[in-house]
Design an enzyme around this catalytic site. Structure first.
Site, PDB file in Angstrom:
ATOM      1  N   GLY A  45       0.778  -1.242   0.000  1.00 37.52           N
ATOM      2  CA  GLY A  45       0.000   0.000   0.000  1.00 37.52           C
ATOM      3  C   GLY A  45       0.803   1.284   0.000  1.00 37.52           C
ATOM      4  CG  ASP A 104      -8.373   1.144   9.676  1.00 39.42           C
ATOM      5  OD1 ASP A 104      -9.210   1.990   9.993  1.00 39.42           O
ATOM      6  OD2 ASP A 104      -8.702   0.004   9.300  1.00 39.42           O
ATOM      7  CG  ASP A 160      -5.402  -3.676  -1.497  1.00 33.34           C
ATOM      8  OD1 ASP A 160      -5.033  -3.086  -0.454  1.00 33.34           O
ATOM      9  OD2 ASP A 160      -5.692  -4.882  -1.515  1.00 33.34           O
TER      10      ASP A 160
HETATM   11  P1  IMP Z   1      -4.422  -1.197  10.797  1.00 33.50           P
HETATM   12  O1  IMP Z   1      -3.483  -2.275  11.222  1.00 33.50           O
HETATM   13  O2  IMP Z   1      -5.862  -1.550  11.122  1.00 33.50           O
HETATM   14  O3  IMP Z   1      -4.066   0.188  11.284  1.00 33.50           O
HETATM   15  O4  IMP Z   1      -4.462  -1.215   9.236  1.00 33.50           O
HETATM   16  C1  IMP Z   1      -3.542  -0.643   8.451  1.00 33.50           C
HETATM   17  C2  IMP Z   1      -3.646  -1.218   7.055  1.00 33.50           C
HETATM   18  O5  IMP Z   1      -5.006  -1.509   6.679  1.00 33.50           O
HETATM   19  C3  IMP Z   1      -3.184  -0.189   6.068  1.00 33.50           C
HETATM   20  O6  IMP Z   1      -1.795  -0.266   5.878  1.00 33.50           O
HETATM   21  C4  IMP Z   1      -3.974  -0.565   4.836  1.00 33.50           C
HETATM   22  O7  IMP Z   1      -3.271  -1.517   4.097  1.00 33.50           O
HETATM   23  C5  IMP Z   1      -5.247  -1.180   5.336  1.00 33.50           C
HETATM   24  N1  IMP Z   1      -6.382  -0.225   5.265  1.00 33.50           N
HETATM   25  C6  IMP Z   1      -6.998   0.414   6.275  1.00 33.50           C
HETATM   26  N2  IMP Z   1      -7.979   1.220   5.837  1.00 33.50           N
HETATM   27  C7  IMP Z   1      -7.992   1.076   4.486  1.00 33.50           C
HETATM   28  C8  IMP Z   1      -8.784   1.686   3.434  1.00 33.50           C
HETATM   29  O8  IMP Z   1      -9.687   2.527   3.618  1.00 33.50           O
HETATM   30  N3  IMP Z   1      -8.475   1.281   2.164  1.00 33.50           N
HETATM   31  C9  IMP Z   1      -7.500   0.380   1.881  1.00 33.50           C
HETATM   32  N4  IMP Z   1      -6.725  -0.187   2.826  1.00 33.50           N
HETATM   33  C10 IMP Z   1      -6.972   0.156   4.125  1.00 33.50           C
HETATM   34 MG    MG Z   2      -2.368  -2.721   3.163  1.00 36.35          MG
END
Ligand code: IMP
Ligand code: MG
Length: 183
Positions: A45, A104, A160
């Site tokens: 990403g 996120d 993605d």
């Molecule tokens: P976390 O571990 O929940 O903070 O997620 C982080 C990862 O989730 C990011 O590096 C993204 O790859 C993916 N992600 C979170 N939100 C989105 C979104 O809205 N679109 C696409 N990928 C997302």
């Molecule tokens: Mg990702």
């Protein structure tokens, strides 16, 4: 605009402006370091963002990459991220700059921070393109965040859904019907 998108949230011009600001912020932060910082991109990403930011920096940097998987083919994080591909080189005594696409829930960031500091990095700085503060499950934040967004699922410029839409040059909100029918 791609027909699976509801709207565009960031144009190419808006992305370029924030990329320069992120690069300038990093140049200032690392202006006096003796050894080039190591930028780490979380694949896939963050790849376009990382390439654009490091090319806009004046500070010499080195690059490394890691693949962490948290989503599978869904639009919801599965919780604990898995290391699919590790870094090529040690991070001991290095100033590490983690370049992320989105923070996120915060699970990926916490995992990366523990791993990198646990391996003896000298410092850990996080730059993220997007921040989704409303969805945070763990109390972490990036040192520099380009854009804050709400609870929409966005794609493009590296981001993605089920490995699609990464190569769109802009970022947009994916229509709900696209991911709700599949997950
Ligand atoms: P976390 O571990 O929940 O903070 O997620 C982080 C990862 O989730 C990011 O590096 C993204 O790859 C993916 N992600 C979170 N939100 C989105 C979104 O809205 N679109 C696409 N990928 C997302
Ligand atoms: Mg990702």
């Amino acid at each position: 605009m791609n027909e699976d998108l509801e709207s565009v949230v960031l144009s190419e011009e808006q992305i370029a402006k924030k990329v320069s600001e992120a690069a300038a912020w990093l140049d200032k932060r690392f202006e006096n370091v003796a050894t080039p910082p190591l930028t780490i991109g979380v694949l896939k990403g963050s790849v376009f963002f990382l390439c654009d930011v490091v090319r806009a920096m004046r500070t010499p940097v080195q690059l490394d990459f890691m693949t962490v998987s948290s989503y599978g083919n869904s639009s919801k994080s599965s919780g604990k991220p898995k290391i699919v591909m590790d870094l090529a080189a040690p991070v001991q005594n290095r100033d590490v700059i983690l370049i992320e696409d989105i923070v996120d829930s915060g699970h990926t960031l916490v995992e990366m921070k523990n791993l990198i500091l646990g391996r003896g990095a000298k410092s850990f700085t996080v730059v993220t393109l997007f921040n989704k503060p409303a969805r945070r499950k763990l109390p972490v934040q990036a040192d520099f965040s380009c854009f804050e967004i709400g609870d929409d699922f966005i794609v493009g410029y590296g981001l993605d859904y089920a490995q699609q839409y990464r190569n769109l040059p802009y970022v947009g909100i994916l229509k709900r019907e696209i991911y709700e029918k599949k997950s």
